[in-house]
Motif scaffolding. Structure first.
Motif, short mmCIF file in Angstrom:
data_model
loop_
_atom_site.label_atom_id
_atom_site.label_comp_id
_atom_site.label_asym_id
_atom_site.label_seq_id
_atom_site.Cartn_x
_atom_site.Cartn_y
_atom_site.Cartn_z
N LEU A 11 -16.57 -11.18 -5.00
CA LEU A 11 -16.52 -9.75 -5.33
C LEU A 11 -16.22 -8.90 -4.09
CD1 LEU A 11 -19.50 -9.42 -7.84
CD2 LEU A 11 -17.05 -9.33 -8.36
N GLU A 12 -16.78 -9.29 -2.96
CA GLU A 12 -16.51 -8.55 -1.72
C GLU A 12 -15.06 -8.73 -1.27
OE1 GLU A 12 -18.42 -6.27 -0.48
OE2 GLU A 12 -19.98 -6.73 -1.95
N LEU A 13 -14.52 -9.94 -1.44
CA LEU A 13 -13.11 -10.18 -1.12
C LEU A 13 -12.20 -9.33 -2.02
CD1 LEU A 13 -13.18 -14.04 -0.62
CD2 LEU A 13 -12.43 -12.38 1.10
N LYS A 14 -12.55 -9.28 -3.29
CA LYS A 14 -11.75 -8.47 -4.23
C LYS A 14 -11.82 -6.99 -3.88
CE LYS A 14 -11.62 -11.69 -8.03
NZ LYS A 14 -11.79 -11.94 -9.44
N GLU A 15 -12.99 -6.53 -3.45
CA GLU A 15 -13.10 -5.13 -3.04
C GLU A 15 -12.25 -4.87 -1.80
OE1 GLU A 15 -16.24 -1.61 -1.83
OE2 GLU A 15 -17.04 -3.59 -2.29
N LEU A 16 -12.33 -5.77 -0.82
CA LEU A 16 -11.48 -5.62 0.38
C LEU A 16 -10.02 -5.56 -0.02
CD1 LEU A 16 -12.80 -8.02 3.19
CD2 LEU A 16 -12.33 -5.59 3.41
N ASP A 17 -9.64 -6.44 -0.94
CA ASP A 17 -8.26 -6.54 -1.38
C ASP A 17 -7.80 -5.28 -2.10
OD1 ASP A 17 -6.26 -8.52 -1.02
OD2 ASP A 17 -6.22 -8.85 -3.19
N SER A 18 -8.73 -4.58 -2.74
CA SER A 18 -8.37 -3.41 -3.53
C SER A 18 -8.34 -2.12 -2.71
CB SER A 18 -9.35 -3.23 -4.70
OG SER A 18 -10.61 -2.79 -4.22
N LYS A 19 -8.79 -2.20 -1.46
CA LYS A 19 -8.87 -0.99 -0.64
C LYS A 19 -7.96 -1.08 0.57
CE LYS A 19 -13.20 0.50 -2.31
NZ LYS A 19 -14.55 0.88 -2.09
#
Length: 182
Positions: free
Chosen positions: A55-63
């Motif tokens: 989930l943290e990787l996906k958040e990084l990827d989305s920002k």
């Protein structure tokens, strides 16, 4: 363990040790700009922690990096044993590969009992990677490449860090690493 306590201890370590001792010459600016997220997980199983990291990787990827440059995942509910932590890093690497994040993100590792290969647990050089809690740093490779282009002699960073922590007095070590002297 309250997440706020782990977050505060990690923020203090980031500012006093990582930035204060200049162990990572690239951390000051994103910290000042509030682009570093400290994500505390109370997971008690490898599966839960891997889901949290994903989930943290996906958040990084989305920002955009201007909004969120990097994330420190702090595990408070498990991985207290350094060997368990070290084995878990293999799962994190497998997750990066599985999710096709290899080459996009990389991991740096920190632990209260961190021991580099070829060193003894009491060797001072291990202090460079000793944090209050097991911590997995999710780093954007593109950002690292950009800053390394403008940094003179990046290969010297590890040796400079070892020299810096080895030069600390006993009093300074106790102040900077209180979690090691409990």
């Amino acid at each position: 363990m309250p997440a706020s306590q782990a977050q505060q201890a990690t923020q203090e370590w980031l500012e006093d040790v990582v930035i204060g001792l200049n162990l990572c010459p690239f951390a000051h600016k994103p910290n000042k700009n509030k682009q570093i997220k400290i994500a505390v997980s109370n997971a008690t199983s490898e599966e839960e922690l891997l889901e949290f990291i994903l989930l943290e990787l996906k958040e990084l990827d989305s920002k955009d990096p201007q909004e969120l440059e990097t994330t420190l995942v702090v595990a408070t509910g498990m991985l207290q044993d350094f060997m368990d932590y070290n084995f878990f890093l293999d799962w994190v690497d497998a997750l990066l590969k599985q999710e096709e994040y290899e080459g996009i993100y990389q991991v740096a590792s920190f632990h209260p009992d961190y021991v580099f290969g070829g060193t003894e647990p009491e060797d001072e050089e291990n202090l460079t990677n000793r944090s209050p809690y097991p911590t997995i740093h999710l780093i954007r490779e593109e950002s690292m490449e950009k800053v390394l282009k403008h940094y003179p002699d990046p290969e010297a960073i590890p040796d400079n860090n070892i020299e810096r922590v080895c030069s600390l007095s006993s009093e300074e070590k106790r102040k900077l690493f209180p979690y090691l002297f409990v």
